[in-house]
Design a protein around this motif. Structure first.
Motif, PDB file in Angstrom:
ATOM      1  N   VAL A 122      19.071  -5.177  -8.730  1.00 30.98           N
ATOM      2  CA  VAL A 122      18.832  -3.733  -8.870  1.00 30.98           C
ATOM      3  C   VAL A 122      17.825  -3.360  -7.789  1.00 30.98           C
ATOM      4  O   VAL A 122      16.712  -3.895  -7.759  1.00 30.98           O
ATOM      5  N   ARG A 123      18.203  -2.473  -6.881  1.00 29.82           N
ATOM      6  CA  ARG A 123      17.297  -2.131  -5.784  1.00 29.82           C
ATOM      7  C   ARG A 123      17.704  -0.826  -5.117  1.00 29.82           C
ATOM      8  O   ARG A 123      18.836  -0.354  -5.265  1.00 29.82           O
ATOM      9  N   GLU A 124      16.754  -0.279  -4.366  1.00 23.90           N
ATOM     10  CA  GLU A 124      17.043   0.892  -3.546  1.00 23.90           C
ATOM     11  C   GLU A 124      17.618   0.415  -2.220  1.00 23.90           C
ATOM     12  O   GLU A 124      17.174  -0.576  -1.654  1.00 23.90           O
ATOM     13  N   THR A 125      18.618   1.141  -1.726  1.00 28.96           N
ATOM     14  CA  THR A 125      19.292   0.741  -0.496  1.00 28.96           C
ATOM     15  C   THR A 125      20.027   1.943   0.075  1.00 28.96           C
ATOM     16  O   THR A 125      19.990   3.038  -0.498  1.00 28.96           O
ATOM     17  N   THR A 126      20.660   1.751   1.206  1.00 28.33           N
ATOM     18  CA  THR A 126      21.583   2.772   1.722  1.00 28.33           C
ATOM     19  C   THR A 126      22.989   2.372   1.302  1.00 28.33           C
ATOM     20  O   THR A 126      23.297   1.188   1.196  1.00 28.33           O
ATOM     21  N   ALA A 127      23.834   3.353   1.080  1.00 25.64           N
ATOM     22  CA  ALA A 127      25.177   3.101   0.559  1.00 25.64           C
ATOM     23  C   ALA A 127      26.184   2.934   1.693  1.00 25.64           C
ATOM     24  O   ALA A 127      25.977   3.438   2.804  1.00 25.64           O
ATOM     25  N   PRO A 128      27.290   2.214   1.426  1.00 25.75           N
ATOM     26  CA  PRO A 128      28.398   2.191   2.394  1.00 25.75           C
ATOM     27  C   PRO A 128      28.859   3.619   2.669  1.00 25.75           C
ATOM     28  O   PRO A 128      28.669   4.524   1.831  1.00 25.75           O
ATOM     29  N   ALA A 129      29.471   3.822   3.799  1.00 22.17           N
ATOM     30  CA  ALA A 129      29.841   5.173   4.227  1.00 22.17           C
ATOM     31  C   ALA A 129      30.748   5.878   3.217  1.00 22.17           C
ATOM     32  O   ALA A 129      30.565   7.070   2.938  1.00 22.17           O
ATOM     33  N   ASP A 130      31.732   5.156   2.656  1.00 19.90           N
ATOM     34  CA  ASP A 130      32.645   5.825   1.730  1.00 19.90           C
ATOM     35  C   ASP A 130      31.952   6.164   0.415  1.00 19.90           C
ATOM     36  O   ASP A 130      32.278   7.163  -0.230  1.00 19.90           O
ATOM     37  N   VAL A 131      30.976   5.351   0.019  1.00 12.66           N
ATOM     38  CA  VAL A 131      30.201   5.658  -1.185  1.00 12.66           C
ATOM     39  C   VAL A 131      29.318   6.877  -0.953  1.00 12.66           C
ATOM     40  O   VAL A 131      29.221   7.762  -1.804  1.00 12.66           O
ATOM     41  N   ALA A 132      28.660   6.922   0.212  1.00 15.78           N
ATOM     42  CA  ALA A 132      27.820   8.078   0.532  1.00 15.78           C
ATOM     43  C   ALA A 132      28.641   9.358   0.538  1.00 15.78           C
ATOM     44  O   ALA A 132      28.199  10.400   0.026  1.00 15.78           O
ATOM     45  N   ILE A 137      26.127  12.610  -0.064  1.00 14.62           N
ATOM     46  CA  ILE A 137      24.782  12.443   0.466  1.00 14.62           C
ATOM     47  C   ILE A 137      24.883  12.004   1.917  1.00 14.62           C
ATOM     48  O   ILE A 137      25.947  11.583   2.383  1.00 14.62           O
ATOM     49  N   ALA A 138      23.779  12.063   2.625  1.00 17.50           N
ATOM     50  CA  ALA A 138      23.748  11.629   4.024  1.00 17.50           C
ATOM     51  C   ALA A 138      23.864  10.113   4.098  1.00 17.50           C
ATOM     52  O   ALA A 138      23.468   9.393   3.169  1.00 17.50           O
ATOM     53  N   ASP A 139      24.418   9.608   5.198  1.00 19.43           N
ATOM     54  CA  ASP A 139      24.634   8.171   5.353  1.00 19.43           C
ATOM     55  C   ASP A 139      23.340   7.370   5.256  1.00 19.43           C
ATOM     56  O   ASP A 139      23.351   6.220   4.808  1.00 19.43           O
ATOM     57  N   ASP A 140      22.211   7.972   5.678  1.00 14.31           N
ATOM     58  CA  ASP A 140      20.945   7.237   5.678  1.00 14.31           C
ATOM     59  C   ASP A 140      20.098   7.528   4.442  1.00 14.31           C
ATOM     60  O   ASP A 140      18.962   7.080   4.341  1.00 14.31           O
ATOM     61  N   GLU A 141      20.637   8.255   3.493  1.00 15.28           N
ATOM     62  CA  GLU A 141      19.884   8.591   2.279  1.00 15.28           C
ATOM     63  C   GLU A 141      19.839   7.394   1.332  1.00 15.28           C
ATOM     64  O   GLU A 141      20.825   6.681   1.157  1.00 15.28           O
ATOM     65  N   THR A 142      18.691   7.192   0.719  1.00 15.57           N
ATOM     66  CA  THR A 142      18.514   6.055  -0.190  1.00 15.57           C
ATOM     67  C   THR A 142      19.175   6.325  -1.540  1.00 15.57           C
ATOM     68  O   THR A 142      19.100   7.431  -2.073  1.00 15.57           O
ATOM     69  N   VAL A 143      19.822   5.286  -2.068  1.00 16.01           N
ATOM     70  CA  VAL A 143      20.430   5.353  -3.401  1.00 16.01           C
ATOM     71  C   VAL A 143      19.973   4.133  -4.187  1.00 16.01           C
ATOM     72  O   VAL A 143      19.386   3.196  -3.634  1.00 16.01           O
ATOM     73  N   LEU A 144      20.243   4.149  -5.474  1.00 17.76           N
ATOM     74  CA  LEU A 144      19.961   2.983  -6.305  1.00 17.76           C
ATOM     75  C   LEU A 144      21.226   2.168  -6.477  1.00 17.76           C
ATOM     76  O   LEU A 144      22.283   2.710  -6.798  1.00 17.76           O
ATOM     77  N   PRO A 156      34.438 -15.796 -13.472  1.00 20.31           N
ATOM     78  CA  PRO A 156      34.107 -14.534 -12.804  1.00 20.31           C
ATOM     79  C   PRO A 156      35.380 -13.791 -12.407  1.00 20.31           C
ATOM     80  O   PRO A 156      36.251 -14.369 -11.749  1.00 20.31           O
ATOM     81  N   VAL A 157      35.505 -12.544 -12.820  1.00 18.76           N
ATOM     82  CA  VAL A 157      36.745 -11.816 -12.585  1.00 18.76           C
ATOM     83  C   VAL A 157      36.555 -10.517 -11.809  1.00 18.76           C
ATOM     84  O   VAL A 157      37.517  -9.984 -11.253  1.00 18.76           O
ATOM     85  N   GLU A 158      35.319 -10.001 -11.759  1.00 21.23           N
ATOM     86  CA  GLU A 158      35.136  -8.722 -11.083  1.00 21.23           C
ATOM     87  C   GLU A 158      33.713  -8.608 -10.544  1.00 21.23           C
ATOM     88  O   GLU A 158      32.745  -8.914 -11.242  1.00 21.23           O
ATOM     89  N   LEU A 159      33.617  -8.183  -9.292  1.00 19.99           N
ATOM     90  CA  LEU A 159      32.336  -7.926  -8.660  1.00 19.99           C
ATOM     91  C   LEU A 159      32.120  -6.418  -8.654  1.00 19.99           C
ATOM     92  O   LEU A 159      32.990  -5.666  -8.192  1.00 19.99           O
ATOM     93  N   VAL A 160      30.979  -5.971  -9.175  1.00 19.09           N
ATOM     94  CA  VAL A 160      30.747  -4.544  -9.387  1.00 19.09           C
ATOM     95  C   VAL A 160      29.448  -4.119  -8.713  1.00 19.09           C
ATOM     96  O   VAL A 160      28.387  -4.716  -8.949  1.00 19.09           O
ATOM     97  N   LYS A 161      29.520  -3.073  -7.890  1.00 22.32           N
ATOM     98  CA  LYS A 161      28.344  -2.480  -7.272  1.00 22.32           C
ATOM     99  C   LYS A 161      28.351  -0.989  -7.571  1.00 22.32           C
ATOM    100  O   LYS A 161      29.223  -0.256  -7.090  1.00 22.32           O
ATOM    101  N   SER A 162      27.375  -0.547  -8.382  1.00 23.37           N
ATOM    102  CA  SER A 162      27.290   0.855  -8.780  1.00 23.37           C
ATOM    103  C   SER A 162      26.121   1.519  -8.064  1.00 23.37           C
ATOM    104  O   SER A 162      25.010   0.964  -8.015  1.00 23.37           O
ATOM    105  N   TYR A 163      26.367   2.703  -7.525  1.00 25.91           N
ATOM    106  CA  TYR A 163      25.367   3.432  -6.751  1.00 25.91           C
ATOM    107  C   TYR A 163      25.063   4.772  -7.417  1.00 25.91           C
ATOM    108  O   TYR A 163      25.975   5.467  -7.894  1.00 25.91           O
ATOM    109  N   TYR A 164      23.753   5.143  -7.420  1.00 25.25           N
ATOM    110  CA  TYR A 164      23.315   6.375  -8.063  1.00 25.25           C
ATOM    111  C   TYR A 164      22.372   7.133  -7.139  1.00 25.25           C
ATOM    112  O   TYR A 164      21.500   6.516  -6.499  1.00 25.25           O
TER     113      TYR A 164
END
Length: 259
Positions: A122-132, A137-144, A156-164
């Motif tokens: 769990v961390r603050e980061t910038t999102a991939p372009a399609d997620v942004a 939001i702007a490409d360089d904007e921070t998300v969680l 293991p069956v699914e890798l999940v990355k959720s952005y807020y």
């Protein structure tokens, strides 16, 4: 065996055993070779594909590595039971009731499997372009980012990355490195952002190094990548999630009602 060219004149440049495995895989996934059914004998497969015994065995080994079939040399090879799972995305959309587990856990339990989620980061980061773009939001904007892997029966069956958006996540339980009772849909509703609409964009891709390793993939078979955008009131995007599954083990089922 020489495979025919397509209408564009393109030849299938894969090795023969890979082509044979691809044809048999398609028959397994479409149900022509049902769970528990025996594959044609090695002799029959040799005649069908014009291949040597060694080539047939290499093709079968691919399917065994993918856990689609089981068997040993000199014995019948059969299609494994319950390998392909049907996912109904709409069933996971509704937030869980207070005190109830995340709906993914309860829905998969109905299939008789043991479901488990492992929170990796769990961390603050910038999102991939399609997620942004999905979150507007702007490409360089921070998300969680909340990063987890989902497992069924310890696999293991699914890798999940959720952005807020940080405007939603800051100061809430979303930022804490712990599981959220009822899942994030329930928390978003509690925070005043109830999920109203979910839009999925599904694509087939060659797995990344991370996906290959975390999901323990047997080869570079395509994975199913879903970018899901969740909208709340006034069509405001409140969550964008990238979900990756092994393509040869899953199908997605969407249900629509004509108006």
């Amino acid at each position: 065996m020489t495979m025919p060219a397509t209408d564009t004149g393109t030849q299938d440049r894969r090795s023969l055993h890979e082509r044979i495995a691809a044809d048999l895989r398609d028959e397994i996934m479409s149900g022509d070779l049902a769970a528990g059914a025996s594959l044609p004998s090695t002799t029959q497969l040799k005649e069908r594909f014009g291949a040597s015994n060694a080539t047939i065995q290499k093709a079968l080994q691919i399917l065994k590595d993918e856990q689609l079939v089981v068997g040993r040399a000199g014995a019948a090879v059969t299609v494994r039971e319950h390998r392909q799972r049907t996912i109904r995305p709409a069933s996971y959309m509704t937030p869980a009731r207070p005190g109830e587990p995340y709906r993914w856990l309860t829905e998969t339990a109905k299939l008789g499997t043991r479901a488990h989620s492992t929170l990796l980061d769990v961390r603050e980061t910038t999102a991939p372009a399609d997620v942004a773009a999905a979150l507007r939001i702007a490409d360089d904007e921070t998300v969680l980012l909340r990063h987890q892997v989902l497992s069924l029966d310890e696999e293991p069956v699914e890798l999940v990355k959720s952005y807020y958006p940080m405007a939603i996540a800051r100061g809430t339980a979303l930022t804490e490195k712990r599981k959220i009772r009822g899942g994030t849909p329930a928390l978003l509703a509690e925070l005043g952002h109830p999920p109203r609409t979910s839009v999925d964009r599904v694509s087939a891709r060659v797995p990344t190094q991370e996906q290959y390793q975390v999901l323990r993939l047997p080869s570079d078979l395509p994975v199913l990548r879903t970018l899901r955008t969740v909208y709340s009131d006034e069509e405001r995007p409140v969550e964008a999630t990238v979900m990756v599954k092994a393509g040869h083990l899953y199908e997605l089922q969407y249900e629509f009602t004509a108006e």
